[in-house]
Motif scaffolding. Structure first.
Motif, PDB file in Angstrom:
ATOM      1  N   THR A  52      40.387 -16.479  42.826  1.00  0.00           N
ATOM      2  CA  THR A  52      41.828 -16.403  42.725  1.00  0.00           C
ATOM      3  C   THR A  52      42.419 -16.956  44.011  1.00  0.00           C
ATOM      4  OG1 THR A  52      41.622 -14.151  43.539  1.00  0.00           O
ATOM      5  CG2 THR A  52      41.904 -14.427  41.177  1.00  0.00           C
ATOM      6  N   THR A  53      43.622 -17.468  43.936  1.00  0.00           N
ATOM      7  CA  THR A  53      44.257 -18.071  45.107  1.00  0.00           C
ATOM      8  C   THR A  53      44.599 -17.017  46.143  1.00  0.00           C
ATOM      9  OG1 THR A  53      45.188 -19.786  43.670  1.00  0.00           O
ATOM     10  CG2 THR A  53      46.125 -19.566  45.872  1.00  0.00           C
ATOM     11  N   LEU A  70      30.744 -17.421  32.251  1.00  0.00           N
ATOM     12  CA  LEU A  70      31.793 -16.440  32.511  1.00  0.00           C
ATOM     13  C   LEU A  70      32.554 -16.841  33.770  1.00  0.00           C
ATOM     14  CD1 LEU A  70      29.667 -13.241  31.826  1.00  0.00           C
ATOM     15  CD2 LEU A  70      31.729 -13.873  30.554  1.00  0.00           C
ATOM     16  N   PRO A  71      33.776 -16.350  33.952  1.00  0.00           N
ATOM     17  CA  PRO A  71      34.543 -16.687  35.158  1.00  0.00           C
ATOM     18  C   PRO A  71      33.945 -16.021  36.386  1.00  0.00           C
ATOM     19  CG  PRO A  71      35.700 -15.030  33.889  1.00  0.00           C
ATOM     20  CD  PRO A  71      34.542 -15.478  33.035  1.00  0.00           C
ATOM     21  N   GLU A  72      34.085 -16.663  37.530  1.00  0.00           N
ATOM     22  CA  GLU A  72      33.523 -16.155  38.774  1.00  0.00           C
ATOM     23  C   GLU A  72      34.583 -15.398  39.570  1.00  0.00           C
ATOM     24  OE1 GLU A  72      31.294 -19.160  40.908  1.00  0.00           O
ATOM     25  OE2 GLU A  72      30.808 -20.156  39.006  1.00  0.00           O
ATOM     26  N   ALA A  94      33.865 -17.317  25.986  1.00  0.00           N
ATOM     27  CA  ALA A  94      35.055 -16.521  25.683  1.00  0.00           C
ATOM     28  C   ALA A  94      36.220 -16.902  26.588  1.00  0.00           C
ATOM     29  CB  ALA A  94      34.736 -15.041  25.843  1.00  0.00           C
ATOM     30  N   HIS A  95      37.420 -16.753  26.056  1.00  0.00           N
ATOM     31  CA  HIS A  95      38.651 -17.040  26.801  1.00  0.00           C
ATOM     32  C   HIS A  95      39.275 -15.778  27.381  1.00  0.00           C
ATOM     33  CE1 HIS A  95      39.303 -20.992  24.306  1.00  0.00           C
ATOM     34  NE2 HIS A  95      38.241 -21.034  25.099  1.00  0.00           N
ATOM     35  N   ASP A 130      44.448 -18.566  30.647  1.00  0.00           N
ATOM     36  CA  ASP A 130      45.795 -18.926  31.103  1.00  0.00           C
ATOM     37  C   ASP A 130      46.179 -18.239  32.407  1.00  0.00           C
ATOM     38  OD1 ASP A 130      46.152 -20.516  28.861  1.00  0.00           O
ATOM     39  OD2 ASP A 130      46.963 -18.863  27.663  1.00  0.00           O
ATOM     40  N   ALA A 131      45.804 -16.959  32.585  1.00  0.00           N
ATOM     41  CA  ALA A 131      46.291 -16.183  33.735  1.00  0.00           C
ATOM     42  C   ALA A 131      45.279 -16.052  34.856  1.00  0.00           C
ATOM     43  CB  ALA A 131      46.728 -14.791  33.265  1.00  0.00           C
TER      44      ALA A 131
END
Length: 367
Positions: free
Chosen positions: A5-6, A114-116, A163-164, A50-51
């Protein structure tokens, strides 16, 4: 997939209205076992395409609400980690090398599409747990609070794709001394019919499917009077891979430590890495290379291999007395634990509990 995340996540906290009373908690901590009791709260962080990562929160511990079509239930997109919180003599609470667990979770996430989650957000999620449930960290010798971060794909759909929608969680469970009667050598069972992982598979990822695949041979190990199962490589069936949930080491004489090299099918253990560093600090030669079953047999018979042990987060270091197979055995089930094995275990736990200086900067203060 999104790697970080930023900006650091901001956590909201909702204290439980049904938290256990001090007397009930004390009764649990007096004899917690392992993985049987859970603290009053949990951490959740959601992710969507999206988020990105969002809605970081601490809430009362409770059941998850999953749609029957959640992709984790059908396609196994799930990963997890395991680390501990330790109460030191001055009552402060620390954890051990959490950045290594965070980085491994990222590698597992990449392999499972999967997202990190960022390292900073991973560590902050642990801090948040201790901030609200720190009283659950026991103080008796060799006890700890076991922390279980995990990530699941919870988008509702039936289709084979990443998955999203995903959620990351942290739960915690007080853990008693793993060896209540002292550290004693165990017998392990050689699995010749089953492999833990294969080339290009998920062996290096900490995902549930790897452990599910080990349960049948683990049952076979129990039936043969063994505490754990040992797997050989999936290609040749001759090289030592790892145990069902632990890495394995071989001590040669008094100055050499050997462990199977990371091939992509072996989990890169945090305890494994720490043991190798402590051995190097002592001036020992540390070798990461292929180890064959024949080398183990011949090394024990000739005296070249003097000790064998396994290591992992839960038990830290477990001496191995004997490897059993259907038609042979290597080692002596009644042999005492090796001197180097016990010494490395003692040094590592002394660092974790603050009894020795943390010369490598491995400890992170949580409280």
């Amino acid at each position: 997939m999104s790697k970080t995340t930023t900006f650091p996540l901001n956590f909201t906290v909702t204290p439980s209205t049904e938290a256990r009373a001090e007397a009930e908690r004390a009764e649990i901590l007096a004899d917690p076992g392992f993985g049987k009791h859970f603290t009053d709260h949990m951490v959740t962080i959601d992710w969507s395409v999206d988020a990105g990562w969002h809605d970081a929160r601490v809430t009362p511990y409770g059941p998850l609400l999953l749609d029957p079509a959640s992709s984790v239930l059908h396609y196994g997109q799930e990963i997890f980690e395991g680390l501990k919180a330790y109460r030191h003599a001055d009552n402060t609470i620390w954890t051990f090398r959490p950045e290594k667990n965070a980085q491994r979770l990222q590698r597992s996430a990449h392999r499972l599409a999967l997202p990190e989650l960022s390292v900073d957000d991973f560590i902050e999620s642990i801090r948040q747990m201790i901030a609200i449930d720190g009283d659950w960290v026991p103080s008796a010798p060799e006890t700890s609070l076991y922390l279980r971060p995990f990530m699941i794909a919870n988008e509702s759909f039936l289709g084979v794709r990443a998955a999203h929608q995903v959620s990351f969680y942290v739960i915690a469970s007080p853990a008693g001394a793993y060896f209540a009667d002292g550290v004693a050598p165990v017998k392990i069972w050689l699995s010749t019919e089953y492999s833990r992982a294969g080339r290009g598979g998920t062996g290096a990822a900490k995902c549930g499917g790897n452990y599910a695949a080990s349960l049948l041979p683990q049952m076979e190990a129990y039936e043969n009077g063994c505490a754990q199962v040992l797997f050989l490589d999936g290609e040749t069936g001759s090289h030592i891979d790892e145990l069902g949930g632990m890495n394995v080491f071989f001590v040669h004489g008094t100055d050499t430590l050997v462990t199977p090299r990371l091939t992509g099918s072996i989990l890169e253990g945090v305890t494994r890495d720490s043991i190798m560093q402590l051995a190097r600090d002592r001036g020992m030669t540390v070798e990461e290379r292929e180890v064959t079953l024949g080398e183990w047999r011949e090394g024990v018979a000739s005296g070249a291999i003097t000790e064998v042990f396994a290591c992992g987060t839960a038990a830290v270091v477990t001496p191995i007395g004997q490897l059993k197979a259907r038609d042979f055995a290597i080692g002596d089930a009644d042999a005492p634990a090796g001197e180097i094995t016990l010494s490395l275990r003692q040094e590592l736990t002394d660092i974790q509990y603050g009894r020795l200086p943390d010369r490598h900067g491995w400890l992170t203060r949580l409280s």
